[in-house]
Design an enzyme around this catalytic site. Structure first.
Site, PDB file in Angstrom:
ATOM      1  N   GLN A 107       0.848  -1.193   0.000  1.00 25.67           N
ATOM      2  CA  GLN A 107       0.000   0.000   0.000  1.00 25.67           C
ATOM      3  C   GLN A 107       0.884   1.245   0.000  1.00 25.67           C
ATOM      4  O   GLN A 107       1.277   1.742   1.048  1.00 25.67           O
ATOM      5  CB  GLN A 107      -0.941   0.002   1.200  1.00 25.67           C
ATOM      6  CG  GLN A 107      -1.943   1.115   1.113  1.00 25.67           C
ATOM      7  CD  GLN A 107      -3.037   1.008   2.138  1.00 25.67           C
ATOM      8  OE1 GLN A 107      -3.155   0.043   2.866  1.00 25.67           O
ATOM      9  NE2 GLN A 107      -3.851   2.032   2.206  1.00 25.67           N
ATOM     10  N   PHE A 108       1.182   1.744  -1.196  1.00 22.09           N
ATOM     11  CA  PHE A 108       2.069   2.898  -1.328  1.00 22.09           C
ATOM     12  C   PHE A 108       1.504   4.146  -0.657  1.00 22.09           C
ATOM     13  O   PHE A 108       2.250   5.043  -0.260  1.00 22.09           O
ATOM     14  CB  PHE A 108       2.393   3.185  -2.807  1.00 22.09           C
ATOM     15  CG  PHE A 108       1.299   3.871  -3.559  1.00 22.09           C
ATOM     16  CD1 PHE A 108       1.294   5.259  -3.684  1.00 22.09           C
ATOM     17  CD2 PHE A 108       0.280   3.149  -4.155  1.00 22.09           C
ATOM     18  CE1 PHE A 108       0.284   5.900  -4.378  1.00 22.09           C
ATOM     19  CE2 PHE A 108      -0.729   3.774  -4.854  1.00 22.09           C
ATOM     20  CZ  PHE A 108      -0.736   5.156  -4.966  1.00 22.09           C
ATOM     21  N   THR A 109       0.195   4.208  -0.461  1.00 20.89           N
ATOM     22  CA  THR A 109      -0.405   5.402   0.132  1.00 20.89           C
ATOM     23  C   THR A 109       0.001   5.592   1.592  1.00 20.89           C
ATOM     24  O   THR A 109      -0.175   6.685   2.138  1.00 20.89           O
ATOM     25  CB  THR A 109      -1.942   5.371   0.009  1.00 20.89           C
ATOM     26  OG1 THR A 109      -2.449   4.216   0.667  1.00 20.89           O
ATOM     27  CG2 THR A 109      -2.373   5.399  -1.457  1.00 20.89           C
TER      28      THR A 109
END
Length: 149
Positions: free
Chosen positions: A78-80
């Site tokens: 989850q890059f966010t």
């Protein structure tokens, strides 16, 4: 590297309507990888995650780790999690690692946590639009940042 650990009674990950992974009791681990992260961050986080005492003992006290409780783990990239919200209203993701760095670290993380757990872990699909479902048990949600322990 940042993780959100959620104690779950069940969790699953699907892509395009196809179920990739599902577990019963255990942990859903959301993993954010930054461009400065390395194997050292993985070692730190894996040790923290598998030894984190967030499962109830016989007296209902959070005193057991996933190793002691025998649950399963799903790891979802989850890059966010690497978002910066200091300026404006649109998060910046410049701290997130690019695909060429993040994919090998994600795969290494999954291998290391599987090895520490002593069984395979479920995964999502890196870079895909995933549908993650979970029943948060407790709720218990823990944030860990390897750069800010």
């Amino acid at each position: 590297m940042k993780v959100v650990i959620q104690r779950v009674s069940s969790a699953s990950v699907s892509v395009g309507g196809e179920l990739l992974s599902s577990i019963g009791k255990g942990l859903l681990v959301l993993l954010g990888i930054g461009h400065e992260d390395s194997s050292d961050d993985i070692a730190y986080l894996v040790k923290k995650i598998v030894n984190c005492r967030i499962f109830d003992d016989q007296d209902g006290i959070m005193n057991r780790s996933i190793l002691e409780d025998g649950g399963d783990i799903i790891v979802v990239s989850q890059f966010t999690l690497m978002a910066s919200t200091k300026k404006g209203n649109r998060p910046s993701y410049v701290k997130a690692a690019g695909r060429e760095t993040a994919v090998p670290l994600y795969e290494e993380f999954c291998q290391e946590i599987s090895s520490a757990l002593g069984k395979p872990v479920g995964t999502g699909e890196f870079g895909a639009e995933m549908m993650v479902s979970l029943v948060n048990d407790g709720p218990v949600t823990i944030l860990i940042d390897s750069k800010n322990p």
